[in-house]
Structures are given as C-alpha cells and as structure tokens.
Scaffold this motif. Structure first.
Motif, PDB file in Angstrom:
ATOM      1  N   ALA A 118       0.815  -1.219   0.000  1.00  0.00           N
ATOM      2  CA  ALA A 118       0.000   0.000   0.000  1.00  0.00           C
ATOM      3  C   ALA A 118       0.843   1.261   0.000  1.00  0.00           C
ATOM      4  O   ALA A 118       0.388   2.323  -0.446  1.00  0.00           O
ATOM      5  CB  ALA A 118      -0.934  -0.005   1.208  1.00  0.00           C
ATOM      6  N   ASN A 119       2.073   1.176   0.503  1.00  0.00           N
ATOM      7  CA  ASN A 119       2.949   2.355   0.543  1.00  0.00           C
ATOM      8  C   ASN A 119       4.355   1.945   0.136  1.00  0.00           C
ATOM      9  O   ASN A 119       5.307   2.131   0.875  1.00  0.00           O
ATOM     10  CB  ASN A 119       2.951   2.970   1.945  1.00  0.00           C
ATOM     11  CG  ASN A 119       3.721   4.279   1.996  1.00  0.00           C
ATOM     12  OD1 ASN A 119       3.759   5.033   1.020  1.00  0.00           O
ATOM     13  ND2 ASN A 119       4.345   4.557   3.137  1.00  0.00           N
ATOM     14  N   THR A 124       3.881   0.125  -5.639  1.00  0.00           N
ATOM     15  CA  THR A 124       2.459   0.472  -5.566  1.00  0.00           C
ATOM     16  C   THR A 124       1.967   1.004  -6.907  1.00  0.00           C
ATOM     17  O   THR A 124       0.896   0.632  -7.396  1.00  0.00           O
ATOM     18  CB  THR A 124       2.230   1.519  -4.465  1.00  0.00           C
ATOM     19  OG1 THR A 124       2.774   1.035  -3.231  1.00  0.00           O
ATOM     20  CG2 THR A 124       0.756   1.806  -4.283  1.00  0.00           C
ATOM     21  N   ASP A 256      10.477   4.632  -0.357  1.00  0.00           N
ATOM     22  CA  ASP A 256       9.343   3.851   0.156  1.00  0.00           C
ATOM     23  C   ASP A 256       9.414   2.405  -0.328  1.00  0.00           C
ATOM     24  O   ASP A 256       9.134   1.465   0.429  1.00  0.00           O
ATOM     25  CB  ASP A 256       8.025   4.485  -0.284  1.00  0.00           C
ATOM     26  CG  ASP A 256       7.745   5.813   0.421  1.00  0.00           C
ATOM     27  OD1 ASP A 256       8.362   6.067   1.473  1.00  0.00           O
ATOM     28  OD2 ASP A 256       6.903   6.573  -0.093  1.00  0.00           O
TER      29      ASP A 256
END
Length: 295
Positions: A118-119, A124, A256
């Motif tokens: 999700a991150n 993503t 990330d």
C-alpha cells in the motif's frame, strides 16, 4: 504474428528484442532515438518513432498487432510515482481497447496482497499500472520481480574504488534477486505464447535468496579483493537521489519501495521450480560485474 516492443534500447527491452528476433516473429518497436538501435536490428524490425506514452504513437504501433511488451521507463523528474506509471500508461490503455490486443506482457513488481504494497512507492504504482491494463480485458501477464542483480552495476565505481556498495536494507535481510537476462527470456516466451488468456502475475525470482553481506562475500571471491556492504540510513539514501537531480516525489518513491523490501515485500512469494530462474548472483558477477570492475 506481430509483436510490439516498447523500450527496445533499454536493458530489459533490448534483451527481449534480441530473444524475439531469434524466434523469427515479426517485430515492431517504438523508439524515440533511432541512433540507439544497431543497424542490424533496424534491418529486421519495423520502427515507429516516438514515445510510447504519446497517444498517436502507441495507436499507430498497435495497429494490427497481436502482442505488446510493456515497460514503463524511469522518469526521475515525474511529479509523482502514479504519474510516472499510471498516467504514462493511459494512452496505451485506450489504444489496447481500441485495437483489441490479444495479449500484453508487462514489467512489474512483487508485493500484491501484502500490507507493505500500500505504501511501496514504485511497486504500488506498478501494481496500479497493471490494474489499468487489465481493465481493458486484454490477456495480461505481469512479470513480478524483486530487485535486479544488474542494479548493483550502478555502484561499480564505488565497488572498484572503495571496495564498498551502499543501500539502506538490513545487511542480514535475505532477499531474492534476478538477472535482467532471465526476465527477458521469460518475457519473450510469454509474448510468443498465443494461448495466454485472462489476467495473471508471473513471478520471476532468481535462484536464491541472499543478503547483501552474502553478495559482498560472493563479489569478494569473484573480484579477488575485499568487498563490503555498508548500510546507510533511508534519509541519506533519499538525499543521494535528490542530489543527483531526481524529483522529491520520485526519490521518496524509491525510498518507500526500498523500505517495503526491508520489511519483507519481496519475500511473500515462495520460490518454486517454475518461478526460479537460472542465473545465480555469482554467475552474474563473473559475466557482468567483473568486466566492469577489472578494466
């Protein structure tokens, strides 16, 4: 059978193209700079000049085509990772629907279904890109990969001059890694397979899980000199990309993604005989890294 190849001058795309030409298939490529395509390649393919995020270029390229190799090229200056992947792909989404393509093979990433996805920055966005392509109804095979062995080559100068390479991932975190040559082999095989239907992910994992300490030991042996892995902070990692001209959003996307890998993003898919590829890290070092270091 007509296959369209995007990014044919890049690391993966050029190897996919070479494999496809050996098969005898009809090939059409999309390329911005024709001078980067060798003459013997130009003589064997049809060329559409332009960028594959340009609506008219991708529309022209997909006319009468059966299969598409889709690779979203890096855009270090993009305003967001979603813009770099999803917005870049929207013209292709429209053209795929318009032309009723048979199949698409995309370059994507591991992580779907994990909390980390999700991150996870570039990952993503890659998964969102695949969802957009799949929504056309085309038979999509998304190749989902861990980090590439070939990425180590970006640190060839520090390996040669300092005997070190740097990343923010824990030194004992064992992760899969794959050689781009093996990705290209799998991609070409799928592009030539006319029986593909539906949507699915095809993991391409490489043969082993290795930590960066393990990789340093292998490099030391292959290069016959001490090589050490040095972990850096995620803040230092991101700052390095910004210093080299990358936008804050894209540098954060890389950071990330790397943080998610350090949390186990790439470990969610179990290795099997089907998703293991043959090139070991040692072999890659012997055949690819050593010639760069021992000039």
């Amino acid at each position: 059978m007509l296959i369209v190849v995007t990014a044919p001058t890049g690391n993966i795309g050029s190897q996919v193209l070479t494999n496809l030409l050996a098969s005898g298939a009809m090939i059409r490529v999309i390329a911005r700079d024709l001078s980067r395509l060798p003459t013997h390649i130009l003589e064997q393919v049809e060329v559409i000049q332009g960028s594959h995020n340009d609506a008219s270029t991708i529309d022209q390229a997909l006319e009468g085509a059966n299969s598409l190799f889709w690779l979203c090229p890096p855009d270090p200056h993009a305003k967001s990772v979603m813009s770099a992947y999803v917005d870049f792909t929207r013209p292709a989404y429209e053209a795929i629907k318009r032309h009723g393509m048979g199949s698409v093979v995309s370059i994507s990433a591991l992580g779907r279904g994990t909390p980390m996805a999700a991150n996870a920055g570039y990952v993503t966005a890659s998964l969102a890109m695949d969802d957009l392509i799949a929504s056309t109804g085309v038979a999509l095979r998304a190749l989902t990969m861990p980090s590439f062995m070939d990425n180590i080559a970006r640190q060839a100068s520090s390996i040669r001059d300092q005997g070190r390479f740097f990343l923010p991932i824990d030194d004992d975190r064992k992760l899969p890694a794959v050689a781009t040559r093996d990705i290209a082999t799998v991609a070409a095989k799928l592009l030539l397979d006319t029986s593909c239907d539906g949507t699915g992910e095809v993991a391409v994992l490489g043969p082993d899980d290795l930590s960066f300490n393990d990789m340093a030991d292998i490099m030391s042996d292959v290069l016959a000199k001490p090589i050490h892995y040095q972990q850096v902070s995620f803040e230092v990692y991101k700052a390095g990309f910004i210093e080299r001209g990358m936008s804050d959003a894209m540098a954060q996307g890389l950071t990330d993604m790397t943080h998610a890998k350090n949390e186990g993003l790439d470990n969610a898919v179990l290795r099997t005989d089907k998703n293991s590829t043959p090139t070991s890290f040692r072999q890659w070092c012997e055949e690819e890294l050593r010639p760069m270091i021992l000039l």
